[in-house]
Design an enzyme around this catalytic site. Structure first.
Site, short mmCIF file in Angstrom:
data_model
loop_
_atom_site.label_atom_id
_atom_site.label_comp_id
_atom_site.label_asym_id
_atom_site.label_seq_id
_atom_site.Cartn_x
_atom_site.Cartn_y
_atom_site.Cartn_z
N CYS A 189 -1.56 93.80 -96.19
CA CYS A 189 -2.57 93.43 -95.19
C CYS A 189 -2.66 91.93 -94.96
O CYS A 189 -3.16 91.49 -93.93
CB CYS A 189 -3.93 93.99 -95.60
SG CYS A 189 -3.95 95.78 -95.71
N ASN A 193 -7.82 100.16 -90.01
CA ASN A 193 -7.03 99.16 -90.73
C ASN A 193 -5.56 99.29 -90.32
O ASN A 193 -4.91 100.27 -90.66
CB ASN A 193 -7.21 99.37 -92.24
CG ASN A 193 -6.50 98.31 -93.07
OD1 ASN A 193 -5.69 97.54 -92.55
ND2 ASN A 193 -6.79 98.27 -94.35
N HIS A 239 -9.28 89.97 -91.59
CA HIS A 239 -8.55 91.23 -91.67
C HIS A 239 -9.53 92.37 -91.40
O HIS A 239 -10.64 92.39 -91.93
CB HIS A 239 -7.95 91.37 -93.08
CG HIS A 239 -7.35 92.72 -93.34
ND1 HIS A 239 -6.53 93.36 -92.43
CD2 HIS A 239 -7.47 93.56 -94.40
CE1 HIS A 239 -6.17 94.53 -92.93
NE2 HIS A 239 -6.72 94.68 -94.11
#
Ligand code: UT7
Length: 325
Positions: A116, A282, A252
């Site tokens: 990520c 996500n 993020h």
């Protein structure tokens, strides 16, 4: 290092596959509910790539849009970095496939694997390379087909992830031409002791296969806010700037509660924090540039603004980059 160079953002772009998968639809196949997912994560829907779409396809769409916004053509690019955890193939690098799809034959192309945090790692890497004269115009891309590595029977993970891509064009300019614009400072961190809190249970060398996402969600959550605060505060310190000067935090996009917790811990007002996780879940390395492109497209982020990108994820890895837009 060439201190007379500043790497300036010239354009951004993103791409989401057409197919929308809502929480309501997911709740028909796993034991969950729209209400639970929204309350715990802020996610309302995610995108799923078409069967014939690969990560390099998503990346190429985003790259074309970023090039258009930069007023450049593929021929102008001499560095392609793709941050991804879901490459088309074990090798070659997805960046090489993107290069081919864009018709770029010069310069260098490679992938970065920092899960990520990949886009922040890729941006900092491009900045460093270009300051060492290894590239003059870079395409930095985060692209993922996360849905290909999910266990659709595991409700603790399959509700969290989606597919997408985002890209940024960066150009190396002489400092006097760049003014105060450009990438100012970055911090990158990792601590491999935490690898088994977020991982795939297979891979080319371990199982000769792909593996599925496994996660101790509560453990990731517990570490996330502190790690993000650590690198963001580090970047403020390195750059001689302060949180009061910040115009936008582009975090993020994993979980609304983590984003809001980080903002609060850092003392950044909620109206300066970009949140898009509701619309795409996500998307790992794609999430920061997806949020960035949204905020540039709707004119929140404007020339001259001070913008902090940050991310945290598997490894654990975490990082932050400060950019004068
Ligand atoms: O880039 C980093 C990527 N990872 C992340 O960002 C994940 C970070 N972690 C999280 O976002 C959160 O930990 C989750 C959203 C994954 C979970 O939220 P939580 O508030 O930490 O819930 P929990 O794991 O403590 O679970 C609470 C309850 C459990 O039931 P019991 O044990 O209390 O009876 C779970 O079994 O919720 C249950 N649960 C679910 N219920 C409905 C877990 N997943 C689901 C689900 N639907 N999808």
């Amino acid at each position: 290092m060439n201190h007379s160079i500043r790497n300036v953002v010239r354009g951004v772009g993103s791409y989401l596959p057409e197919r929308i998968l809502t929480n309501f639809e997911l709740a028909k196949t796993v034991d969950t509910s729209h209400e639970w997912i929204v309350q715990r994560t802020g996610i309302e829907e995610r995108r799923v790539a078409a069967d014939d779409q690969t990560t390099s396809d998503l990346a190429t769409h985003a790259a074309n849009r970023a090039l258009k916004s930069a007023g450049m053509s593929p021929n102008d690019i001499d560095l392609v970095i793709v941050a991804t955890t879901t490459p088309d193939r074990t090798f070659p690098a997805t960046a090489a496939l993107v290069q081919d799809k864009l018709g770029i034959t010069k310069g260098a192309a490679f992938d970065i694997q920092a899960v990520c945090s990949g886009f922040v790692y890729a941006t900092a890497t491009a900045d460093s390379l270009m300051k060492n004269n290894l590239g003059t115009r870079a395409l930095v891309i985060g692209a993922e087909t996360c849905t290909r590595i999910l266990d659709w029977e595991d409700r603790t993970t399959c509700i969290l992830f989606g597919d997408g891509a985002g890209a940024m064009v960066i150009e190396a300019l002489p400092v006097d031409e760049a003014g105060d614009q450009g990438i100012i400072a970055s911090r990158l961190r990792s601590d491999g002791r935490h690898w088994d809190k977020l991982y795939t249970d297979g891979g080319p060398s371990l199982t000769r296969g792909l593996g599925k996402v496994r996660m101790e969600g509560r453990e990731v959550f517990r570490h996330a806010v502190g790690m993000v605060a650590d690198v963001v505060e580090g970047v403020f310190a390195d750059s001689g700037t302060s949180v009061e000067e910040l115009d936008w935090l582009v975090p993020h996009q994993a979980n609304r509660r983590i984003i809001e917790g980080s903002g609060k811990r850092l003392g950044i007002p909620a109206e300066k924090v970009i949140i898009t996780v509701d619309k795409h879940a996500n998307t790992s390395a794609a999430s920061v540039p997806l949020a960035l492109d949204t905020a540039v497209a709707d004119n929140r982020i404007k020339k001259g603004d001070l913008v902090m990108l940050e991310a945290m994820g598997g490894g654990f890895t975490w990082g932050a980059t400060l950019i004068r837009w």
